[in-house]
Write a protein that holds these residues in place. Structure first.
Motif, short mmCIF file in Angstrom:
data_model
loop_
_atom_site.label_atom_id
_atom_site.label_comp_id
_atom_site.label_asym_id
_atom_site.label_seq_id
_atom_site.Cartn_x
_atom_site.Cartn_y
_atom_site.Cartn_z
N VAL A 41 0.83 -1.20 0.00
CA VAL A 41 0.00 0.00 0.00
C VAL A 41 0.86 1.25 0.00
CG1 VAL A 41 -1.65 1.31 1.37
CG2 VAL A 41 -1.98 -1.15 1.06
N ALA A 42 1.92 1.25 0.82
CA ALA A 42 2.79 2.43 0.87
C ALA A 42 3.49 2.65 -0.47
CB ALA A 42 3.81 2.25 1.99
N GLU A 43 3.92 1.57 -1.10
CA GLU A 43 4.57 1.70 -2.41
C GLU A 43 3.62 2.25 -3.45
OE1 GLU A 43 6.88 -1.13 -5.70
OE2 GLU A 43 6.02 -1.99 -3.84
N ARG A 44 2.38 1.79 -3.48
CA ARG A 44 1.41 2.29 -4.46
C ARG A 44 1.08 3.76 -4.20
NH1 ARG A 44 -2.38 -0.03 -7.81
NH2 ARG A 44 -0.78 -1.65 -8.00
N ALA A 45 0.96 4.14 -2.91
CA ALA A 45 0.65 5.54 -2.59
C ALA A 45 1.81 6.46 -2.97
CB ALA A 45 0.34 5.67 -1.10
N ALA A 46 3.05 6.00 -2.78
CA ALA A 46 4.20 6.82 -3.15
C ALA A 46 4.26 7.03 -4.66
CB ALA A 46 5.48 6.17 -2.65
N ARG A 47 3.87 6.03 -5.44
CA ARG A 47 3.89 6.18 -6.90
C ARG A 47 2.82 7.15 -7.39
NH1 ARG A 47 4.07 0.38 -9.69
NH2 ARG A 47 2.83 -0.21 -7.87
N THR A 48 1.76 7.32 -6.61
CA THR A 48 0.70 8.25 -7.00
C THR A 48 1.02 9.69 -6.58
OG1 THR A 48 -0.50 7.82 -4.94
CG2 THR A 48 -1.05 6.47 -6.87
N GLY A 49 2.12 9.90 -5.87
CA GLY A 49 2.51 11.25 -5.48
C GLY A 49 2.13 11.63 -4.08
N ALA A 50 1.56 10.72 -3.26
CA ALA A 50 1.18 11.05 -1.89
C ALA A 50 2.40 11.01 -0.98
CB ALA A 50 0.12 10.08 -1.39
N THR A 51 2.33 11.78 0.10
CA THR A 51 3.38 11.75 1.12
C THR A 51 3.13 10.57 2.05
OG1 THR A 51 3.55 14.17 1.03
CG2 THR A 51 4.49 13.05 2.96
N VAL A 52 4.14 9.74 2.17
CA VAL A 52 3.99 8.49 2.96
C VAL A 52 4.88 8.59 4.19
CG1 VAL A 52 4.22 6.00 2.96
CG2 VAL A 52 3.50 7.18 0.87
#
Length: 562
Positions: A41-52
């Motif tokens: 989940v963290a990897e997918r969120a980082a690819r979308t540009g979100a701050t993780v």
């Protein structure tokens, strides 16, 4: 990819594209794949540009704001301000794994921040173990905003998913992991760990020990103690017995038992608890040292004996667990031998033999056990061993009672298995004042002497005469008692019906009735009766009344002769 992973990824996409915040609460047993899912989940969120933010919350914010210091309230306010600023810049994903390991201050901060920052493009993802009795974690889950919280529970994989995962990890060597499937419980983390060991060419015992140790380490101390104790008691066990073994009441076992059941190590049947697979129990028990296993099993046996379990049901186990000199185990084996001897003398002999092995050598206790073993060996056909054991006790008897008992057993073996000097053994017992020994003497001395007299050629007495108890007294006087009855004759009840042949001479006939003469018996019958009378006279019984009417032979009325 599982359905839970797909739902989580869709939720991340909604955060990235629609700026929809909220809370994702993920529960599951250890090794159920929570950490792996959070990483995806963290990897997918980082690819979308979100701050993780994936590190622990306070540490992650401290790295971005080094000036954070002061009291907990000031730190919490600074963390809140930092999260607001990040959320205004863009979507933020906060990932917090192993919430159950957080301290109370961190859990309190999470409860406060999720409530104050609701409505911002901030998505919280928490992962914790299921069925843990942590009040702070329970309070955090209860106080989360219900309208913005989605809960997910991870369970074990189905067999098809397990095979696919093993094929992905091991390729053509996936069949090597098949023997370890019962130990893995369908948990993705355990499967990955076992496949990594197999890929490193680890041995079978090494893989088994590593997998089981890993699963036990993930349990809390009360749950680990429960499953380790249960593994020694067998594949299935009673909850009441388990609570007594752990010295806890049943309500205190609910929390650790729920944890063990959620981990897949055990399962609840209708009336008992059972391990998921016999290999699981054996592998868990193997992690305990042998002395610890013996001690736990012995305590279990003692509790079962205290509950009234028959000695025969526990004799074999307590015999295998006892150490030399264990008097309690010897008493249990003796009781089991007494219960089993009437129907299974071989089993009784085995119990007594084990008790002799536990008794210290060259002690009176061992000699007394040997005396108990002699008749059981004789009944099972081991006559040579029985006689040898009896002679060993006779060489150094511990006390007169034991000496008398072994003499009786030697005399009793005089029939099927001839023993020399049987009368000498009986005379030794006669000189002993023990009443119990004398009662046993009367039970076996008569048959022994009778067999010896019969071997000399006559009725148990010298020169073929009657036994001493049946010889006529001097002067022709008969040995009678009471109203002419012999002691061995049964006495009819007072007022009872007398035999018909005694009433015939007294029956009144009607007036004017003609008396009919009874036909005489043939001479052969008179001869037989005379022979029987002569034989009875020889044994001192000729004048006794056979039915107990109080009359002798001379008092009987003569029959009318026509």
């Amino acid at each position: 990819m599982t359905d839970t992973a797909e739902l989580l990824l869709r939720r991340v996409l909604r955060l990235a594209h629609r700026h929809e915040g909220g809370v994702l609460w993920i529960e599951g047993p250890a090794d159920s794949g929570k950490s792996h899912l959070l990483a995806v989940v963290a990897e997918r969120a980082a690819r979308t540009g979100a701050t993780v933010l994936t590190a622990p919350l306070l540490g992650a914010l401290t790295q971005q704001a080094p000036e954070t210091s002061g009291s907990p309230c000031e730190m919490l306010r600074q963390v809140e301000d930092g999260l607001r600023e990040l959320a205004h810049q863009g979507p933020v994903l906060v990932v917090h794994d192993d919430v159950h390991h957080c301290d109370d201050l961190t859990l309190l901060a999470l409860r406060t921040l999720t409530a104050r920052l609701a409505g911002l493009p901030l998505l919280w993802v928490f992962a914790t173990r299921s069925h843990l009795d942590v009040p702070a974690v329970t309070a955090l889950r209860r106080d989360l905003p219900a309208e913005q919280t989605d809960g997910f529970e991870l369970t074990a994989l189905d067999p098809d998913a397990v095979r696919r995962l093993m094929t992905d990890l091991l390729g053509p060597r996936a069949g090597e992991a098949k023997p370890y499937l019962p130990l893995l419980g369908g948990l993705p983390g355990a499967i990955r760990h076992a496949c990594a060991l197999l890929a490193a060419s680890a041995g079978s015992d090494e893989v088994t020990t590593a997998v089981v140790t890993r699963r036990l380490d993930h349990l809390t101390p009360p749950a680990r103690e429960l499953v380790l104790t249960a593994s020694v008691l067998g594949d299935s066990l009673d909850v009441r017995h388990l609570s007594r073994m752990l010295e806890r009441r049943e309500p205190a076992l609910l929390s650790p038992l729920r944890e063990v059941l959620a981990a897949g190590l055990m399962r609840a049947e209708q009336e008992r608890l059972a391990f998921a697979h016999p290999s699981v129990r054996a592998a868990v028990a193997a992690t305990l040292p042998l002395p610890v296993q013996r001690s736990v099993r012995r305590r279990s046996v003692d509790l079962q004996l205290a509950d009234g379990t028959p000695a025969t049901a526990l004799a074999a186990e307590i015999g295998a667990l006892a150490d030399p000199g264990d008097e309690r185990a010897i008493r249990v084996l003796e009781a089991a031998a007494r219960e089993a001897a009437p129907l299974a003398p071989a089993a009784g002999a085995a119990y007594v033999r084990r008790a002799m092995e536990l008794a210290l050598p060259a002690t009176p206790r061992r000699s007394r056990l040997a005396v108990r073993l002699v008749p059981l060996l004789w009944e099972t056909g081991a006559s040579a061993e029985a006689r040898a054991l009896a002679r060993e006790v006779l060489q150094a008897p511990p006390d007169p009672v034991t000496h008398a008992h072994v003499c009786l057993e030697l005399a009793r073996m005089g029939g099927p298995f001839p023993v020399s000097q049987a009368d000498a053994h009986l005379r030794r017992v006669l000189r002993h004042p023990d009443a119990a020994v004398l009662r046993r003497l009367h039970a076996c001395a008569g048959p022994v002497r009778g067999r010896r007299g019969a071997a000399r050629g006559g009725g148990g007495g010298p020169r073929g005469g009657p036994p001493p108890a049946q010889r006529p007294r001097p002067g022709g006087r008969r040995r009678v008692s009471g109203r002419g009855r012999h002691p061995w004759r049964p006495v009819p009840p007072r007022g009872g019906t007398q035999p018909l042949r005694r009433l015939r001479g007294r029956t009144r006939r009607p007036a004017g009735a003609r008396e009919t003469a009874r036909p005489r018996r043939p001479a052969a019958h008179h001869g037989d009766r005379s022979a029987r009378s002569d034989g009875r006279a020889r044994h001192g019984m000729a004048g006794a009344d056979p039915v107990g009417t109080g009359r002798g032979a001379a008092d009987r009325p003569r029959r009318h002769q026509p």
